[in-house]
Motif scaffolding. Sequence first.
Motif, PDB file in Angstrom:
ATOM      1  N   THR A  42      73.516  19.225  66.183  1.00 56.37           N
ATOM      2  CA  THR A  42      72.194  18.736  66.572  1.00 56.37           C
ATOM      3  C   THR A  42      71.276  18.736  65.357  1.00 56.37           C
ATOM      4  OG1 THR A  42      72.503  19.733  68.758  1.00 56.37           O
ATOM      5  CG2 THR A  42      70.241  19.222  68.128  1.00 56.37           C
ATOM      6  N   GLY A  43      70.576  17.646  65.161  1.00 53.84           N
ATOM      7  CA  GLY A  43      69.643  17.576  64.040  1.00 53.84           C
ATOM      8  C   GLY A  43      68.847  16.293  64.094  1.00 53.84           C
ATOM      9  N   GLY A  44      67.841  16.214  63.287  1.00 56.49           N
ATOM     10  CA  GLY A  44      66.930  15.077  63.317  1.00 56.49           C
ATOM     11  C   GLY A  44      67.556  13.789  62.798  1.00 56.49           C
ATOM     12  N   THR A  45      66.829  12.697  63.022  1.00 59.48           N
ATOM     13  CA  THR A  45      67.220  11.391  62.496  1.00 59.48           C
ATOM     14  C   THR A  45      66.216  10.990  61.426  1.00 59.48           C
ATOM     15  OG1 THR A  45      68.198  10.717  64.589  1.00 59.48           O
ATOM     16  CG2 THR A  45      67.548   8.958  63.065  1.00 59.48           C
ATOM     17  N   HIS A  69      72.739  26.105  59.121  1.00 61.40           N
ATOM     18  CA  HIS A  69      72.074  27.354  58.736  1.00 61.40           C
ATOM     19  C   HIS A  69      70.835  27.605  59.597  1.00 61.40           C
ATOM     20  CE1 HIS A  69      74.022  26.789  54.539  1.00 61.40           C
ATOM     21  NE2 HIS A  69      74.867  27.233  55.434  1.00 61.40           N
ATOM     22  N   LYS A  70      70.094  26.511  59.851  1.00 66.94           N
ATOM     23  CA  LYS A  70      68.857  26.679  60.625  1.00 66.94           C
ATOM     24  C   LYS A  70      69.159  27.197  62.035  1.00 66.94           C
ATOM     25  CE  LYS A  70      65.815  23.457  60.023  1.00 66.94           C
ATOM     26  NZ  LYS A  70      64.820  22.359  60.075  1.00 66.94           N
ATOM     27  N   TRP A  71      70.134  26.594  62.702  1.00 66.04           N
ATOM     28  CA  TRP A  71      70.458  27.034  64.070  1.00 66.04           C
ATOM     29  C   TRP A  71      70.997  28.457  64.057  1.00 66.04           C
ATOM     30  CZ3 TRP A  71      67.724  24.295  66.941  1.00 66.04           C
ATOM     31  CH2 TRP A  71      67.690  22.906  66.896  1.00 66.04           C
ATOM     32  N   ALA A  72      71.832  28.778  63.066  1.00 67.28           N
ATOM     33  CA  ALA A  72      72.371  30.139  63.004  1.00 67.28           C
ATOM     34  C   ALA A  72      71.235  31.127  62.744  1.00 67.28           C
ATOM     35  CB  ALA A  72      73.435  30.236  61.915  1.00 67.28           C
ATOM     36  N   GLY A  81      74.131  19.163  62.394  1.00 72.39           N
ATOM     37  CA  GLY A  81      74.401  17.738  62.216  1.00 72.39           C
ATOM     38  C   GLY A  81      73.114  17.047  61.807  1.00 72.39           C
ATOM     39  N   LYS A  82      73.212  15.866  61.290  1.00 76.13           N
ATOM     40  CA  LYS A  82      72.005  15.120  60.917  1.00 76.13           C
ATOM     41  C   LYS A  82      72.355  13.643  60.839  1.00 76.13           C
ATOM     42  CE  LYS A  82      67.735  15.961  59.272  1.00 76.13           C
ATOM     43  NZ  LYS A  82      66.831  17.098  59.448  1.00 76.13           N
ATOM     44  N   ALA A  83      71.397  12.800  61.189  1.00 72.59           N
ATOM     45  CA  ALA A  83      71.627  11.362  61.078  1.00 72.59           C
ATOM     46  C   ALA A  83      70.689  10.768  60.040  1.00 72.59           C
ATOM     47  CB  ALA A  83      71.393  10.691  62.427  1.00 72.59           C
ATOM     48  N   THR A 116      69.932  14.493  68.892  1.00 76.55           N
ATOM     49  CA  THR A 116      68.962  14.285  67.820  1.00 76.55           C
ATOM     50  C   THR A 116      67.517  14.414  68.249  1.00 76.55           C
ATOM     51  OG1 THR A 116      68.641  12.923  65.867  1.00 76.55           O
ATOM     52  CG2 THR A 116      68.699  11.773  67.994  1.00 76.55           C
ATOM     53  N   GLY A 117      66.622  14.228  67.288  1.00 78.42           N
ATOM     54  CA  GLY A 117      65.173  14.262  67.492  1.00 78.42           C
ATOM     55  C   GLY A 117      64.521  13.664  66.258  1.00 78.42           C
ATOM     56  N   ALA A 118      63.194  13.751  66.177  1.00 81.96           N
ATOM     57  CA  ALA A 118      62.486  13.108  65.070  1.00 81.96           C
ATOM     58  C   ALA A 118      62.664  13.876  63.758  1.00 81.96           C
ATOM     59  CB  ALA A 118      61.004  13.013  65.410  1.00 81.96           C
ATOM     60  N   ASP A 119      62.578  13.164  62.674  1.00 89.50           N
ATOM     61  CA  ASP A 119      62.633  13.751  61.337  1.00 89.50           C
ATOM     62  C   ASP A 119      61.823  12.842  60.414  1.00 89.50           C
ATOM     63  OD1 ASP A 119      64.115  15.977  59.804  1.00 89.50           O
ATOM     64  OD2 ASP A 119      64.527  14.233  58.562  1.00 89.50           O
ATOM     65  N   LEU A 120      61.885  13.127  59.120  1.00 93.26           N
ATOM     66  CA  LEU A 120      61.145  12.312  58.159  1.00 93.26           C
ATOM     67  C   LEU A 120      61.433  10.814  58.364  1.00 93.26           C
ATOM     68  CD1 LEU A 120      60.638  13.612  54.660  1.00 93.26           C
ATOM     69  CD2 LEU A 120      61.337  11.235  54.824  1.00 93.26           C
ATOM     70  N   ALA A 265      59.763  21.181  53.983  1.00 96.38           N
ATOM     71  CA  ALA A 265      60.811  20.230  53.583  1.00 96.38           C
ATOM     72  C   ALA A 265      62.185  20.877  53.774  1.00 96.38           C
ATOM     73  CB  ALA A 265      60.622  19.817  52.134  1.00 96.38           C
ATOM     74  N   ASN A 266      63.161  20.082  54.178  1.00 94.78           N
ATOM     75  CA  ASN A 266      64.527  20.585  54.284  1.00 94.78           C
ATOM     76  C   ASN A 266      65.202  20.489  52.915  1.00 94.78           C
ATOM     77  OD1 ASN A 266      64.978  21.252  57.110  1.00 94.78           O
ATOM     78  ND2 ASN A 266      64.604  19.089  57.508  1.00 94.78           N
ATOM     79  N   ASN A 267      66.108  21.426  52.625  1.00 93.86           N
ATOM     80  CA  ASN A 267      66.869  21.408  51.357  1.00 93.86           C
ATOM     81  C   ASN A 267      65.974  21.321  50.131  1.00 93.86           C
ATOM     82  OD1 ASN A 267      69.070  21.417  52.969  1.00 93.86           O
ATOM     83  ND2 ASN A 267      69.664  19.312  52.562  1.00 93.86           N
ATOM     84  N   GLY A 295      59.847  23.416  64.662  1.00 91.20           N
ATOM     85  CA  GLY A 295      60.060  22.194  65.453  1.00 91.20           C
ATOM     86  C   GLY A 295      61.378  22.258  66.203  1.00 91.20           C
ATOM     87  N   ALA A 296      62.414  22.672  65.500  1.00 95.31           N
ATOM     88  CA  ALA A 296      63.742  22.785  66.110  1.00 95.31           C
ATOM     89  C   ALA A 296      63.698  23.794  67.264  1.00 95.31           C
ATOM     90  CB  ALA A 296      64.761  23.224  65.058  1.00 95.31           C
ATOM     91  N   MET A 297      62.987  24.894  67.023  1.00 94.99           N
ATOM     92  CA  MET A 297      62.876  25.946  68.037  1.00 94.99           C
ATOM     93  C   MET A 297      62.168  25.392  69.282  1.00 94.99           C
ATOM     94  SD  MET A 297      60.788  29.456  67.590  1.00 94.99           S
ATOM     95  CE  MET A 297      61.732  30.467  66.552  1.00 94.99           C
ATOM     96  N   ALA A 298      61.041  24.723  69.078  1.00 93.14           N
ATOM     97  CA  ALA A 298      60.268  24.217  70.222  1.00 93.14           C
ATOM     98  C   ALA A 298      61.087  23.193  71.014  1.00 93.14           C
ATOM     99  CB  ALA A 298      58.963  23.601  69.733  1.00 93.14           C
ATOM    100  N   LEU A 299      61.777  22.299  70.301  1.00 94.44           N
ATOM    101  CA  LEU A 299      62.541  21.264  71.014  1.00 94.44           C
ATOM    102  C   LEU A 299      63.658  21.878  71.851  1.00 94.44           C
ATOM    103  CD1 LEU A 299      62.953  18.338  68.425  1.00 94.44           C
ATOM    104  CD2 LEU A 299      61.277  18.573  70.241  1.00 94.44           C
ATOM    105  N   THR A 300      64.315  22.909  71.323  1.00 92.70           N
ATOM    106  CA  THR A 300      65.399  23.500  72.115  1.00 92.70           C
ATOM    107  C   THR A 300      64.858  24.323  73.285  1.00 92.70           C
ATOM    108  OG1 THR A 300      65.587  25.128  70.370  1.00 92.70           O
ATOM    109  CG2 THR A 300      67.346  23.571  70.513  1.00 92.70           C
TER     110      THR A 300
HETATM  111  N1  PHE Z   1      63.691  17.296  62.091  1.00 97.27           N
HETATM  112  C1  PHE Z   1      63.180  18.583  62.394  1.00 97.27           C
HETATM  113  C2  PHE Z   1      64.020  19.651  61.682  1.00 97.27           C
HETATM  114  O1  PHE Z   1      64.769  19.353  60.775  1.00 97.27           O
HETATM  115  C3  PHE Z   1      63.059  18.810  63.891  1.00 97.27           C
HETATM  116  C4  PHE Z   1      64.326  18.641  64.657  1.00 97.27           C
HETATM  117  C5  PHE Z   1      65.171  19.690  64.810  1.00 97.27           C
HETATM  118  C6  PHE Z   1      64.655  17.464  65.247  1.00 97.27           C
HETATM  119  C7  PHE Z   1      66.323  19.578  65.551  1.00 97.27           C
HETATM  120  C8  PHE Z   1      65.824  17.355  65.975  1.00 97.27           C
HETATM  121  C9  PHE Z   1      66.647  18.398  66.137  1.00 97.27           C
HETATM  122  O2  PHE Z   1      63.938  20.812  61.956  1.00 97.27           O
END
Ligand code: PHE
Length: 362
Positions: A42-45, A69-72, A81-83, A116-120, A265-267, A295-300
């Motif tokens: 699971t990860g942003g697009t 790493h973030k989920w762990a 995962g990421k798109a 997925t969800g929103a990202d940059l 910012a990621n990475n 953001g990841a925490m709130a969405l889950t």
């Molecule tokens: N894109 C944001 C992040 O990297 C929020 C996000 C998290 C979106 C997980 C979707 C899934 O944390």
Amino acid sequence: MKDDILPLITAWDGEGIVVRHDAPTGTWIFIALHSSLLGCPTGGTRMKVYPGLRDALRDAMRLAEGMTHKWAGLNSELGGGKAVLALSRPLDAEARRGLMHRYGRLLESLNGAFCTGADLGTGPDDMRHVAEVSQFVLGVDQKTHASTDPGPFTARGVLAGIRSAVLHRFGKEGLDGVRILIQGLGGVGSPLAGMLAAEGAHLLLCDADSSRAQRMSQDLPNSHIVPIDRVYTEKCDVFCPCAVGGILNEDSITTMGCKIVAGSANNQLLEEDDADRLHKWGILYVPDYIVNAGGAMALTLMTQGISEREVLEQRVDRIGEAVANILEEAAASQTTPLSTARRRVDRLLSRSRSARNRSTQS
Ligand code: PHE
């Protein structure tokens, strides 16, 4: 060939890459599935124009690993995962919506292999469009179609993390008068600027689009604009990267004028060794995937039925405690905060790897 992506795919230690070319817009879609050890990848697009295909794929792979790493780090039962939607050109609203629909159908055909969800580069509207055809989107209510922007939650977590880092480094409670430089005033940087201003911080604002920084500076008390060529060297207490990754590297670190790095910012590091470089340079680096997890925490949490904003915010605020914890442990064991965070993540992953091996053997 310059854009040969196959060697990248074979060298990767993730689980797989889904590749799709979207002919109507000329967009390449890469979905990098890094690890399903803890749960569904699971990860942003992310959506933008990249210099080349390899850059786009590499970004997807590195970001996917970051999500593992973030989920762990959050102790979540989700995988990394990421798109990446690598555009060939900027799209108008109609073309964009068409792309989101075709992307959504691709997700649907993967049948839950990636969520997925929103990202940059993507926002709540894009995710609403994806959710019109796919159920594998976080943050969009399937009944009301209301779409939640993770950005302000990420910003809130970063704010809590900055408070802890300032207390750890300077022994100072609160952010009154603390000089904080924000790089990137987008979905996270802009709500964060408002939150920091409300706490009395002295803001230094920088964005690739200088008119955006100008507009924001007019609205915020005690804020100044920093030109892009001074973004790393400017003297400040906290440097807060809220744009692209790879900005902390051999070249930038030795010129940096800050005492703390903590941002969304990621990475942020180009390579893991850059955490040691920052440490040697006397800069306290708060690991990105810990401080930007709001953001990841709130969405889950929302997928678990928690929807009251106040409750979500209280949970996100706990990122401040997580950061304080990691900084203290790192200081006590004389390592970098990144090694401390990484040790925790690796412990969790290896525990679940052993559990999986045991269950496949029995
Ligand atoms: N894109 C944001 C992040 O990297 C929020 C996000 C998290 C979106 C997980 C979707 C899934 O944390």
